[in-house]
Design an enzyme around this catalytic site. Structure first.
Site, short mmCIF file in Angstrom:
data_model
loop_
_atom_site.label_atom_id
_atom_site.label_comp_id
_atom_site.label_asym_id
_atom_site.label_seq_id
_atom_site.Cartn_x
_atom_site.Cartn_y
_atom_site.Cartn_z
CB CYS A 155 -1.87 1.46 6.28
SG CYS A 155 -1.52 0.64 4.70
CB CYS B 226 -6.44 -0.53 5.29
SG CYS B 226 -4.73 -1.13 5.22
CD GLU C 171 -2.04 4.10 3.33
OE1 GLU C 171 -3.21 4.35 3.65
OE2 GLU C 171 -1.73 3.30 2.42
CG HIS D 274 -1.96 -1.02 1.22
ND1 HIS D 274 -3.02 -1.00 2.10
CD2 HIS D 274 -2.15 -2.11 0.44
CE1 HIS D 274 -3.82 -2.04 1.86
NE2 HIS D 274 -3.30 -2.73 0.86
#
Length: 152
Positions: free
Chosen positions: A92, A89, A61, A59
């Site tokens: 993260c 999410c 992040e 992701h």
């Protein structure tokens, strides 16, 4: 710094995160972008790479956290701010909690996967969270992406 000055600064850095999200879109990735800022300097830029790397953990992040830690030479991001186009999410948010990042700023909420719904205490207790920065632009980018995916 006044609230108005902070808002302008947040919008400036969120535009950089949106640029990363657009880069992800061009690469066929879900258009989420992130930047990490430390002492008014961008130290990490990232976007989703889950398709490119065949890695569900890639992701924006997570990529930004790794890049920032490498730039600073340590795992803690205590004097940093993450700007990300969509609410992190749970995964993260947990990683951001472990990094002890000072501040998380996101554009649009993620009603289906956002950490607020599933793990509201995942970020570090001292982390300040700001939401809704360039919210409409952030939301529109991701909605258009998924709308176009369904049409195909």
């Amino acid at each position: 710094m006044t609230a108005e000055e902070q808002q302008k600064k947040d919008e400036q850095y969120m535009r950089k995160a949106l640029a990363e999200a657009r880069q992800a879109l061009e690469e066929g990735e879900i258009p989420i972008g992130a930047v990490i800022v430390c002492q008014d300097r961008v130290i990490a830029r990232a976007h989703n790479l889950t398709e490119t790397l065949h890695d569900v953990t890639a992701h924006a992040e997570m990529q930004a956290i790794t890049a920032a830690a490498n730039e600073l030479g340590g795992k803690y991001l205590t004097s940093c701010t993450l700007y990300v186009t969509i609410e992190p999410c749970t995964m993260c948010a947990g990683a951001l909690g472990w990094s002890q990042i000072s501040r998380i700023v996101y554009g649009a909420e993620d009603e289906k996967r956002g950490y607020h719904q599933y793990a509201p205490h995942a970020p570090h207790p001292k982390t300040i969270v700001t939401s809704g920065i360039l919210e409409e632009e952030c939301r529109q980018l991701i909605q258009d992406f998924f709308r176009n995916k369904r049409v195909r």
